[in-house]
Design a protein around this motif. Structure first.
Motif, PDB file in Angstrom:
ATOM      1  N   ALA A   1      -0.379  -3.245  12.438  1.00  0.00           N
ATOM      2  CA  ALA A   1      -0.835  -2.185  13.338  1.00  0.00           C
ATOM      3  C   ALA A   1       0.087  -0.967  13.237  1.00  0.00           C
ATOM      4  O   ALA A   1       0.487  -0.382  14.237  1.00  0.00           O
ATOM      5  CB  ALA A   1      -0.954  -2.698  14.771  1.00  0.00           C
TER       6      ALA A   1
ATOM      7  N   GLY B   1       0.831  -1.203   0.000  1.00  0.00           N
ATOM      8  CA  GLY B   1       0.000   0.000   0.000  1.00  0.00           C
ATOM      9  C   GLY B   1       0.866   1.253   0.000  1.00  0.00           C
ATOM     10  O   GLY B   1       1.972   1.271   0.528  1.00  0.00           O
TER      11      GLY B   1
ATOM     12  N   ASN C   1       9.184  -8.699   5.006  1.00  0.00           N
ATOM     13  CA  ASN C   1       7.755  -9.031   5.054  1.00  0.00           C
ATOM     14  C   ASN C   1       7.376 -10.068   3.997  1.00  0.00           C
ATOM     15  O   ASN C   1       6.574 -10.966   4.259  1.00  0.00           O
ATOM     16  CB  ASN C   1       6.917  -7.752   4.915  1.00  0.00           C
TER      17      ASN C   1
ATOM     18  N   ALA D   1       7.308  -9.127  12.668  1.00  0.00           N
ATOM     19  CA  ALA D   1       6.471  -8.685  11.529  1.00  0.00           C
ATOM     20  C   ALA D   1       5.988  -9.900  10.735  1.00  0.00           C
ATOM     21  O   ALA D   1       4.818  -9.975  10.337  1.00  0.00           O
ATOM     22  CB  ALA D   1       7.276  -7.749  10.624  1.00  0.00           C
TER      23      ALA D   1
ATOM     24  N   SER E   1      10.906   6.349  12.906  1.00  0.00           N
ATOM     25  CA  SER E   1       9.699   5.520  12.889  1.00  0.00           C
ATOM     26  C   SER E   1       8.483   6.400  12.669  1.00  0.00           C
ATOM     27  O   SER E   1       8.526   7.611  12.888  1.00  0.00           O
ATOM     28  CB  SER E   1       9.552   4.785  14.217  1.00  0.00           C
ATOM     29  N   ARG E   2       7.385   5.765  12.256  1.00  0.00           N
ATOM     30  CA  ARG E   2       6.154   6.516  12.040  1.00  0.00           C
ATOM     31  C   ARG E   2       5.660   7.134  13.344  1.00  0.00           C
ATOM     32  O   ARG E   2       5.159   8.249  13.353  1.00  0.00           O
ATOM     33  CB  ARG E   2       5.085   5.592  11.441  1.00  0.00           C
TER      34      ARG E   2
ATOM     35  N   GLY F   1       2.381  -1.780   4.572  1.00  0.00           N
ATOM     36  CA  GLY F   1       3.071  -0.552   4.203  1.00  0.00           C
ATOM     37  C   GLY F   1       4.535  -0.749   4.532  1.00  0.00           C
ATOM     38  O   GLY F   1       4.897  -1.659   5.293  1.00  0.00           O
TER      39      GLY F   1
ATOM     40  N   TYR G   1      -4.175   9.802  -0.917  1.00  0.00           N
ATOM     41  CA  TYR G   1      -2.882   9.442  -0.325  1.00  0.00           C
ATOM     42  C   TYR G   1      -1.849  10.501  -0.715  1.00  0.00           C
ATOM     43  O   TYR G   1      -1.788  10.961  -1.846  1.00  0.00           O
ATOM     44  CB  TYR G   1      -2.423   8.052  -0.772  1.00  0.00           C
TER      45      TYR G   1
ATOM     46  N   GLY H   1       3.103  -0.725  12.575  1.00  0.00           N
ATOM     47  CA  GLY H   1       4.478  -0.884  13.078  1.00  0.00           C
ATOM     48  C   GLY H   1       4.532  -1.467  14.478  1.00  0.00           C
ATOM     49  O   GLY H   1       5.560  -2.011  14.885  1.00  0.00           O
TER      50      GLY H   1
ATOM     51  N   TRP I   1      -3.439  -2.632   7.632  1.00  0.00           N
ATOM     52  CA  TRP I   1      -2.876  -2.519   8.983  1.00  0.00           C
ATOM     53  C   TRP I   1      -2.553  -3.871   9.617  1.00  0.00           C
ATOM     54  O   TRP I   1      -2.752  -4.063  10.827  1.00  0.00           O
ATOM     55  CB  TRP I   1      -3.796  -1.719   9.928  1.00  0.00           C
TER      56      TRP I   1
ATOM     57  N   GLN J   1     -11.882  -4.316   1.722  1.00  0.00           N
ATOM     58  CA  GLN J   1     -10.620  -3.923   2.373  1.00  0.00           C
ATOM     59  C   GLN J   1     -10.891  -3.378   3.774  1.00  0.00           C
ATOM     60  O   GLN J   1     -11.166  -2.193   3.942  1.00  0.00           O
ATOM     61  CB  GLN J   1      -9.889  -2.880   1.515  1.00  0.00           C
TER      62      GLN J   1
ATOM     63  N   ASP K   1       9.359  -5.610  15.414  1.00  0.00           N
ATOM     64  CA  ASP K   1      10.288  -5.482  16.554  1.00  0.00           C
ATOM     65  C   ASP K   1      10.723  -4.023  16.779  1.00  0.00           C
ATOM     66  O   ASP K   1      11.542  -3.735  17.637  1.00  0.00           O
ATOM     67  CB  ASP K   1      11.515  -6.389  16.363  1.00  0.00           C
TER      68      ASP K   1
ATOM     69  N   GLN L   1      12.299  -3.638   4.745  1.00  0.00           N
ATOM     70  CA  GLN L   1      11.035  -4.088   5.352  1.00  0.00           C
ATOM     71  C   GLN L   1      10.241  -4.931   4.359  1.00  0.00           C
ATOM     72  O   GLN L   1       9.613  -5.932   4.724  1.00  0.00           O
ATOM     73  CB  GLN L   1      10.207  -2.880   5.797  1.00  0.00           C
TER      74      GLN L   1
ATOM     75  N   HIS M   1     -14.472   3.922  -0.512  1.00  0.00           N
ATOM     76  CA  HIS M   1     -13.542   3.898   0.620  1.00  0.00           C
ATOM     77  C   HIS M   1     -14.231   3.773   1.987  1.00  0.00           C
ATOM     78  O   HIS M   1     -13.633   3.316   2.959  1.00  0.00           O
ATOM     79  CB  HIS M   1     -12.726   5.197   0.569  1.00  0.00           C
TER      80      HIS M   1
ATOM     81  N   SER N   1       8.515   1.604   4.828  1.00  0.00           N
ATOM     82  CA  SER N   1       9.237   2.870   4.637  1.00  0.00           C
ATOM     83  C   SER N   1      10.594   2.619   3.982  1.00  0.00           C
ATOM     84  O   SER N   1      11.302   3.568   3.680  1.00  0.00           O
ATOM     85  CB  SER N   1       9.419   3.587   5.978  1.00  0.00           C
TER      86      SER N   1
HETATM   87  N1  LIG Z   1      -8.866   1.326   3.279  1.00  0.00           N
HETATM   88  C1  LIG Z   1      -8.455   2.114   4.235  1.00  0.00           C
HETATM   89  O1  LIG Z   1      -9.225   2.877   4.842  1.00  0.00           O
HETATM   90  C2  LIG Z   1      -6.998   2.085   4.593  1.00  0.00           C
HETATM   91  C3  LIG Z   1      -6.545   2.759   5.754  1.00  0.00           C
HETATM   92  C4  LIG Z   1      -5.176   2.673   6.048  1.00  0.00           C
HETATM   93  C5  LIG Z   1      -4.319   1.948   5.232  1.00  0.00           C
HETATM   94  N2  LIG Z   1      -4.819   1.324   4.111  1.00  0.00           N
HETATM   95  C6  LIG Z   1      -3.938   0.575   3.193  1.00  0.00           C
HETATM   96  O2  LIG Z   1      -3.099  -0.290   3.922  1.00  0.00           O
HETATM   97  C7  LIG Z   1      -1.737  -0.041   3.600  1.00  0.00           C
HETATM   98  C8  LIG Z   1      -0.854  -0.362   4.767  1.00  0.00           C
HETATM   99  O3  LIG Z   1      -1.085   0.552   5.816  1.00  0.00           O
HETATM  100  P1  LIG Z   1       0.038   0.821   6.891  1.00  0.00           P
HETATM  101  O4  LIG Z   1       1.309   1.166   6.208  1.00  0.00           O
HETATM  102  O5  LIG Z   1      -0.516   1.778   7.891  1.00  0.00           O
HETATM  103  O6  LIG Z   1       0.090  -0.627   7.573  1.00  0.00           O
HETATM  104  P2  LIG Z   1       1.097  -1.580   8.326  1.00  0.00           P
HETATM  105  O7  LIG Z   1       1.617  -2.568   7.338  1.00  0.00           O
HETATM  106  O8  LIG Z   1       0.347  -2.080   9.497  1.00  0.00           O
HETATM  107  O9  LIG Z   1       2.308  -0.657   8.839  1.00  0.00           O
HETATM  108  C9  LIG Z   1       3.371  -0.367   8.008  1.00  0.00           C
HETATM  109  C10 LIG Z   1       4.482   0.321   8.791  1.00  0.00           C
HETATM  110  O10 LIG Z   1       5.059  -0.582   9.719  1.00  0.00           O
HETATM  111  C11 LIG Z   1       6.470  -0.451   9.721  1.00  0.00           C
HETATM  112  N3  LIG Z   1       7.039  -1.715   9.199  1.00  0.00           N
HETATM  113  C12 LIG Z   1       6.659  -2.435   8.115  1.00  0.00           C
HETATM  114  N4  LIG Z   1       7.390  -3.546   7.996  1.00  0.00           N
HETATM  115  C13 LIG Z   1       8.265  -3.529   9.020  1.00  0.00           C
HETATM  116  C14 LIG Z   1       9.285  -4.408   9.425  1.00  0.00           C
HETATM  117  N5  LIG Z   1       9.531  -5.541   8.777  1.00  0.00           N
HETATM  118  N6  LIG Z   1      10.013  -4.080  10.525  1.00  0.00           N
HETATM  119  C15 LIG Z   1       9.779  -2.943  11.206  1.00  0.00           C
HETATM  120  N7  LIG Z   1       8.804  -2.057  10.874  1.00  0.00           N
HETATM  121  C16 LIG Z   1       8.054  -2.360   9.786  1.00  0.00           C
HETATM  122  C17 LIG Z   1       6.800   0.730   8.826  1.00  0.00           C
HETATM  123  O11 LIG Z   1       6.770   1.892   9.629  1.00  0.00           O
HETATM  124  P3  LIG Z   1       7.970   2.950   9.770  1.00  0.00           P
HETATM  125  O12 LIG Z   1       7.570   4.075   8.896  1.00  0.00           O
HETATM  126  O13 LIG Z   1       7.943   3.301  11.211  1.00  0.00           O
HETATM  127  O14 LIG Z   1       9.239   2.277   9.312  1.00  0.00           O
HETATM  128  C18 LIG Z   1       5.620   0.737   7.871  1.00  0.00           C
HETATM  129  O15 LIG Z   1       5.417   1.979   7.279  1.00  0.00           O
HETATM  130  C19 LIG Z   1      -1.743   1.437   3.187  1.00  0.00           C
HETATM  131  O16 LIG Z   1      -0.615   1.811   2.429  1.00  0.00           O
HETATM  132  C20 LIG Z   1      -3.019   1.502   2.389  1.00  0.00           C
HETATM  133  O17 LIG Z   1      -2.812   0.965   1.096  1.00  0.00           O
HETATM  134  C21 LIG Z   1      -6.122   1.378   3.799  1.00  0.00           C
END
Ligand SMILES: NC(=O)c1ccc[n+]([C@@H]2O[C@H](COP(=O)([O-])OP(=O)(O)OC[C@H]3O[C@@H](n4cnc5c(N)ncnc54)[C@H](OP(=O)(O)O)[C@@H]3O)[C@@H](O)[C@H]2O)c1
Length: 327
Positions: free
Chosen positions: A225, A31, A305, A276, A241-242, A295, A66, A227, A222, A193, A231, A301, A138, A297
């Motif tokens: 969650a 995403g 993943n 993760a 970090s986010r 998601g 976005y 991040g 998510w 979704q 770990d 990652q 959405h 960064s």
């Molecule tokens: N439909 C909706 O309403 C909605 C809402 C939200 C999201 N989404 C979709 O879901 C996608 C994912 O959302 P998300 O990025 O918030 O979800 P996520 O996958 O729960 O969180 C991703 C974040 O976790 C950290 N991360 C990821 N892999 C890691 C690893 N292996 N080790 C350490 N940290 C790791 C990174 O943060 P850091 O930046 O801290 O490195 C990354 O940006 C979005 O891009 C979007 O496409 C949809």
């Protein structure tokens, strides 16, 4: 240098059938909600998209708003698509959405036909595409008749601007009604979704049953969650970090939750996985979720993943121990 995709890109990823459709999605999709806005490095975005595709991620998820600013993730994705991925368009599943606030006035938000049709035209322009593979509403709009929103989705498919349609953030009852309307119109709902993870299990209270009954695929956003389920926060909040950037994300990193993640991380280690990877595998554990929508960064990652697919199996004992920790 121009990009040439890895010839081995389909050798390790798992592809799951999306509901009753003929479309398969990768078990892990990427995403572009965060890290693709104007304030981020185009080189890093490019590296992440290339690496993701090289590892078998065929599905990239966007939305009209976005960024920041709104629209910029689609613009940046369009740039990289044009420079690197154009030759692979038929190997990609690209989704976008409309439903949250996008432009001022009464036609840039919620679920009217006016908003959905004009927003998709804008998204196509920003990405330089003729069509998207999946177009989502959405969020449910309590003020617009579902018939109007669903007929907008149906119209868009019949116009050839999207191949499939989906719903996001709709509750169980709303999804059931919307799916029935779409079926009558001849444009079945492909996918839903919702958010879903070890610490956010609302879809288990009815929505997942509706999706299974209706033959609709599930793509879980998510799964980490944001991040917390990695770990990353086990020993405080790192600067890069986010949570360090965003006070709302930071407020979700509580001592209580981190203590649980530490226990979960022990199970991950026993399985030879990172935290993760455990969290992503868990979302996929019952075979009901088509794809975990992550998601990232940075490239590392994505690599970590994607390697989750090397161990998706859980023993009953592992699942019971995880349930105990999550109680
Ligand atoms: N439909 C909706 O309403 C909605 C809402 C939200 C999201 N989404 C979709 O879901 C996608 C994912 O959302 P998300 O990025 O918030 O979800 P996520 O996958 O729960 O969180 C991703 C974040 O976790 C950290 N991360 C990821 N892999 C890691 C690893 N292996 N080790 C350490 N940290 C790791 C990174 O943060 P850091 O930046 O801290 O490195 C990354 O940006 C979005 O891009 C979007 O496409 C949809």
């Amino acid at each position: 240098m121009s990009y040439i995709a890895n010839e081995q890109r389909y050798s390790n990823m798992v592809y799951n059938k999306c509901g009753n459709s003929g479309l398969k999605l990768p078990a892990i999709s990427l995403g572009l909600w965060q890290n693709y806005g104007e304030n981020k490095s185009l080189d890093n975005m490019r590296a992440m998209l290339q690496r993701a595709f090289d590892l078998g991620i065929t599905h990239f998820d966007l939305a009209n708003n976005y960024g920041p600013p709104y629209g910029s993730a689609e613009e940046n994705f369009g740039r990289i698509l044009n420079s690197d991925l154009k030759a692979y368009r038929d190997e990609l599943i690209i989704s976008t959405k409309a439903g949250f606030d996008m432009w001022p006035g009464p036609y840039g938000d919620w679920g009217s036909k006016k908003y959905l049709v004009s927003s998709l035209d804008q998204s196509l322009k920003r990405m330089g595409l003729e069509y998207v593979d999946i177009y989502y509403h959405h969020r449910f709009d309590p003020e617009t008749p579902l018939e109007e929103t669903m007929s907008a989705l149906d119209l868009i498919v019949k116009q050839g601007k999207a191949l499939y349609v989906g719903l996001s953030n709709y509750g169980a009852e709303e999804t059931k009604k919307a799916a029935q309307i779409l079926k009558k119109l001849g444009t079945p709902c492909l996918i839903h979704q919702p958010s879903y993870s070890m610490v956010n299990r609302w879809i288990e209270d009815g929505l997942q049953d509706v999706l299974t009954e209706e033959g609709i695929g599930t793509i879980a956003f998510w799964p980490l969650a944001m991040g917390l389920l990695t770990d990353k926060y086990l020993n405080g909040i790192p600067e890069d970090s986010r949570a360090a950037d965003n006070s709302w994300v930071k407020s979700g990193i509580t001592e209580d939750k981190v203590a649980k993640v530490k226990l979960l991380n022990e199970i991950a280690k026993e399985r030879g996985q990172s935290m993760a990877q455990l969290a992503i595998a868990w979302v996929l554990r019952r075979g009901l979720v088509t794809s975990a929508l992550i998601g990232a960064s940075r490239v590392s990652q994505i690599e970590e993943n994607v390697a989750t697919v090397n161990n998706l199996h859980f023993s009953d004992e592992e699942l019971a121990r995880i349930e105990d920790i999550l109680k």
